[in-house]
Enzyme design. Sequence first.
Site, PDB file in Angstrom:
ATOM      1  N   TYR A 130      14.260  44.226  42.275  1.00 13.43           N
ATOM      2  CA  TYR A 130      13.429  43.052  42.462  1.00 13.43           C
ATOM      3  C   TYR A 130      12.039  43.495  42.896  1.00 13.43           C
ATOM      4  O   TYR A 130      11.890  44.251  43.856  1.00 13.43           O
ATOM      5  CB  TYR A 130      14.023  42.115  43.520  1.00 13.43           C
ATOM      6  CG  TYR A 130      13.233  40.833  43.550  1.00 13.43           C
ATOM      7  CD1 TYR A 130      13.512  39.819  42.642  1.00 13.43           C
ATOM      8  CD2 TYR A 130      12.158  40.668  44.410  1.00 13.43           C
ATOM      9  CE1 TYR A 130      12.756  38.664  42.607  1.00 13.43           C
ATOM     10  CE2 TYR A 130      11.391  39.519  44.382  1.00 13.43           C
ATOM     11  CZ  TYR A 130      11.693  38.521  43.481  1.00 13.43           C
ATOM     12  OH  TYR A 130      10.930  37.388  43.441  1.00 13.43           O
ATOM     13  N   GLN A 191      16.584  32.852  41.862  1.00 14.19           N
ATOM     14  CA  GLN A 191      17.128  32.772  40.507  1.00 14.19           C
ATOM     15  C   GLN A 191      17.195  34.157  39.847  1.00 14.19           C
ATOM     16  O   GLN A 191      18.126  34.455  39.098  1.00 14.19           O
ATOM     17  CB  GLN A 191      16.349  31.767  39.641  1.00 14.19           C
ATOM     18  CG  GLN A 191      14.859  32.034  39.466  1.00 14.19           C
ATOM     19  CD  GLN A 191      14.007  31.422  40.580  1.00 14.19           C
ATOM     20  OE1 GLN A 191      14.482  31.200  41.697  1.00 14.19           O
ATOM     21  NE2 GLN A 191      12.732  31.186  40.290  1.00 14.19           N
ATOM     22  N   ASN A 214      10.766  37.577  49.460  1.00 18.54           N
ATOM     23  CA  ASN A 214      10.563  36.558  50.496  1.00 18.54           C
ATOM     24  C   ASN A 214      11.899  36.028  51.020  1.00 18.54           C
ATOM     25  O   ASN A 214      12.960  36.563  50.706  1.00 18.54           O
ATOM     26  CB  ASN A 214       9.683  35.420  49.945  1.00 18.54           C
ATOM     27  CG  ASN A 214      10.353  34.683  48.785  1.00 18.54           C
ATOM     28  OD1 ASN A 214      11.565  34.791  48.583  1.00 18.54           O
ATOM     29  ND2 ASN A 214       9.565  33.936  48.036  1.00 18.54           N
ATOM     30  N   GLN A 259      -1.575  48.338  58.277  1.00 16.58           N
ATOM     31  CA  GLN A 259      -0.318  47.608  58.414  1.00 16.58           C
ATOM     32  C   GLN A 259      -0.577  46.099  58.459  1.00 16.58           C
ATOM     33  O   GLN A 259       0.094  45.321  57.796  1.00 16.58           O
ATOM     34  CB  GLN A 259       0.390  48.059  59.702  1.00 16.58           C
ATOM     35  CG  GLN A 259       1.862  47.780  59.703  1.00 16.58           C
ATOM     36  CD  GLN A 259       2.547  48.471  58.548  1.00 16.58           C
ATOM     37  OE1 GLN A 259       2.248  49.626  58.231  1.00 16.58           O
ATOM     38  NE2 GLN A 259       3.442  47.780  57.878  1.00 16.58           N
ATOM     39  N   HIS A 262      -1.117  43.861  55.285  1.00 10.56           N
ATOM     40  CA  HIS A 262      -0.002  43.532  54.391  1.00 10.56           C
ATOM     41  C   HIS A 262       0.353  42.058  54.452  1.00 10.56           C
ATOM     42  O   HIS A 262       0.663  41.438  53.437  1.00 10.56           O
ATOM     43  CB  HIS A 262       1.258  44.316  54.781  1.00 10.56           C
ATOM     44  CG  HIS A 262       1.380  45.639  54.100  1.00 10.56           C
ATOM     45  ND1 HIS A 262       1.539  45.750  52.751  1.00 10.56           N
ATOM     46  CD2 HIS A 262       1.368  46.903  54.578  1.00 10.56           C
ATOM     47  CE1 HIS A 262       1.622  47.029  52.420  1.00 10.56           C
ATOM     48  NE2 HIS A 262       1.510  47.753  53.510  1.00 10.56           N
ATOM     49  N   GLU A 327       9.689  50.684  61.747  1.00 11.90           N
ATOM     50  CA  GLU A 327       9.774  51.032  60.326  1.00 11.90           C
ATOM     51  C   GLU A 327       8.936  52.288  60.062  1.00 11.90           C
ATOM     52  O   GLU A 327       9.404  53.251  59.478  1.00 11.90           O
ATOM     53  CB  GLU A 327       9.252  49.853  59.505  1.00 11.90           C
ATOM     54  CG  GLU A 327       9.293  50.086  58.014  1.00 11.90           C
ATOM     55  CD  GLU A 327       8.532  48.988  57.252  1.00 11.90           C
ATOM     56  OE1 GLU A 327       7.792  48.211  57.892  1.00 11.90           O
ATOM     57  OE2 GLU A 327       8.680  48.935  56.020  1.00 11.90           O
ATOM     58  N   ASP A 361       2.853  55.248  51.789  1.00 11.73           N
ATOM     59  CA  ASP A 361       3.048  54.085  50.920  1.00 11.73           C
ATOM     60  C   ASP A 361       2.967  54.473  49.451  1.00 11.73           C
ATOM     61  O   ASP A 361       3.459  53.743  48.590  1.00 11.73           O
ATOM     62  CB  ASP A 361       1.982  53.014  51.206  1.00 11.73           C
ATOM     63  CG  ASP A 361       2.288  52.251  52.481  1.00 11.73           C
ATOM     64  OD1 ASP A 361       3.439  52.296  52.929  1.00 11.73           O
ATOM     65  OD2 ASP A 361       1.361  51.624  53.021  1.00 11.73           O
ATOM     66  N   HIS A 420      55.904  51.430  51.835  1.00 13.36           N
ATOM     67  CA  HIS A 420      55.040  52.593  52.053  1.00 13.36           C
ATOM     68  C   HIS A 420      55.889  53.818  52.388  1.00 13.36           C
ATOM     69  O   HIS A 420      55.752  54.881  51.783  1.00 13.36           O
ATOM     70  CB  HIS A 420      54.070  52.330  53.212  1.00 13.36           C
ATOM     71  CG  HIS A 420      52.870  51.507  52.846  1.00 13.36           C
ATOM     72  ND1 HIS A 420      52.959  50.199  52.465  1.00 13.36           N
ATOM     73  CD2 HIS A 420      51.545  51.821  52.814  1.00 13.36           C
ATOM     74  CE1 HIS A 420      51.736  49.727  52.218  1.00 13.36           C
ATOM     75  NE2 HIS A 420      50.863  50.705  52.418  1.00 13.36           N
TER      76      HIS A 420
END
Lengths: 437, 437
Positions: A130, A191, A214, A259, A262, A327, A361, A420
């Site tokens: 995605y 979707q 998102n 940062q 973004h 992160e 990045d 078993h």
Amino acid sequence: MPVTLNTADADFETRFIEMLSAKREDSTDVHDAVAGIVARVRTEGDLALCELTARFDRLQLDPDGLRITEAEIARQVAKVSAEDRAALELAAERIRAYHERQLPRDESWVDDSGATLGWRWTPVSAAGLYVPGGQAAYPSSVLMNAIPARVAGVERLVVCVPTPDGVLNPLVLLAAQLSGVDEIYRIGGAQAVAAMAYGTETIEPVDKITGPGNAYVAAAKRQVFGRVGIDMIAGPSEVLVIAEGAQNPDWLALDLLAQAEHDADAQSILMTTDPALGHAVAGAVDRILPTLPRAEIAGASWRDYGTIIIVRDLQEAAQLSNRIAPEHLELCVDDPEALSQDCVHAGAIFLGAHTPEAVGDYVSGPNHVLPTARSARFSSGLSVMDFLKRTTLARLTPGALAAIGPAAMRLAASEGLQAHGASVEARLVQLNERQKE
Amino acid sequence: MPVTLNTADADFETRFIEMLSAKREDSTDVHDAVAGIVARVRTEGDLALCELTARFDRLQLDPDGLRITEAEIARQVAKVSAEDRAALELAAERIRAYHERQLPRDESWVDDSGATLGWRWTPVSAAGLYVPGGQAAYPSSVLMNAIPARVAGVERLVVCVPTPDGVLNPLVLLAAQLSGVDEIYRIGGAQAVAAMAYGTETIEPVDKITGPGNAYVAAAKRQVFGRVGIDMIAGPSEVLVIAEGAQNPDWLALDLLAQAEHDADAQSILMTTDPALGHAVAGAVDRILPTLPRAEIAGASWRDYGTIIIVRDLQEAAQLSNRIAPEHLELCVDDPEALSQDCVHAGAIFLGAHTPEAVGDYVSGPNHVLPTARSARFSSGLSVMDFLKRTTLARLTPGALAAIGPAAMRLAASEGLQAHGASVEARLVQLNERQKE
């Protein structure tokens, strides 16, 4: 000035916990809306994709138009400048080289009982990536998702990227091409995730879905988890910069702003042993911020979540860093290797003043899809491993079964699982009879 | 006789897909009920745990009683027979030996640009292991969850196990003790998962939750995912046995029944090149089934989901096996190693007639927590890796930044992220000035 905390202050612990637990994302529960979208895609297939794309992306499509054709890709890619192409190729090459080292080895050994044990790694057959659209349609994200999949040996690689108002991003398409993506669909949101998980008339389902998105994308990934694998639920990005006194305040200010630009929900934290440096960096941020094209976003992030923390020493910094589990962690200190040993919860560490987070990045090689929102406590950035799975192997000889089978029978009996135990016993009975012969 | 399919039949593909897509689990959506429980535990803490435990497990507790005390554990463990203890110790030792080989290595290297790159593995600080109670309270599951965590180096290991009507399971407690578990709480269901994820007055939160459970546990794990890490959403268990003609039908029948006796929703599939063997195994199942204490459960599973598939050859068997992606795959054939090479989607493979799946449940060494419901297409059994996370590391020299920084600036510009580019540029400007001096 952003919030400034000092570990020497009496209320530090309270305020630090406040910062840690601050919710940076809108917490609207989109579960039901997303469940509706997923159900529609499952029952109506392509038709649902077309209707939802018209509604959310203002783009009228027939099912035939869902896939971006080779000709369209070629037309778009031809628009990319030689310089941009060279930069993307350098990034792709470095990301590939780094990730090729992540390929794990199969193992096989014979133990004392005579059993042959081991495991084998195999790739996922099909992966779906995605890629967010609009403001956050980053070609670098395509490389970071697709290249590890390709290195892992995934046979079929699908990208879904929304194209609001039908606008294609040439660099995103080039990045997909450089990474070896097989199919690209101009759909987004819940979707797209549903289509990749369940398939439609046009889109074959995949086995694993990765990539940021998102709240709708995140909720959809959560809901299809189990049907397919997913990587992680990504939240807003964050950086923690730990700096000692002699560092260049402008460099640090730019790293914090990189940062912040973004996303208004991003968080930039400076932790320093030197209050004067903290002051200087805050001043540099104030000076540079208005000059940025994305000043509004970066300014909101810095105002709402920007934090400067004055610490006694680097040991304290490492302890607090572990509680933040950032992160991105930049160590702008004299001995970053030593400090990094104490920073055990972080997605990626950037060592020394000449390793700005921005190189990570794009071009340093490690993945930029990293655990956010304190999840570096328990998860890792995207890697080749996300596109592999491990099958364990065991082969017992009759002797090995004779050695360890009775313990299995005993445990099976204690768990009330008679078949078993009997499945082991039947084999041992025959072995005993053969020994008597 | 169970359903028998033959790949030579005209309707085989239709019927095979029917089998693949059959839903074996009750699909009641417990999302809302679980969301309510999670919210209650977050706001009311221990009080909610006590009330929910009274309601679901018919057990009245004060918050003080949530944790099973050392004295209780000692009293219960003393009841375990020497034989059971020895079997559990052998299992623990073999599981530990296997999982110790899974510990991955840190890597660090210097590339052509002069950048030092690599990664480092560190353990999750605290892990919570869910152990189902009642009918499915398996001591072996405690070993399979706790030992990999301990091998990974997890500092704090918590177990939650429901104790309906207050009944403790001595072997579960001994297994926890042998695995080095630090804290055991007598709570279960969604409330246990919520308590481990968010913490209560009595229970400190953990970073990662693993272990199988019912629909409520699965839904709770899905909902807390992101706040903590989870392993997988486990469904009902399944086995696929691929057998050639000369195999012992009784052994195969017992292996199929061993799977079926777990759960009425479990699935046992025999795939064979020899119709006569298929017939003999079906007969053996019918003969043995009534003798089992769990005949009702095993019978329901075999009746509803048991399947015999006659295949042309082993190549076809491997192809179908990959579409099933079975949790457990037994290869009772002359050359199981060769066949296993073609079986690329499976949780665990058991090679040869003397490796019944039941040894894998207890003592062979590999983990028995394995991907179900076709998820072996994209996921792996539980391992040491589930309790580790990887931090990537990068250190650029000024020369490395000069070499690759311009490409980062170019890509940042193309993504509209000016501060990203400026953070690199500011450093390069200084380097250029220094070179001129």
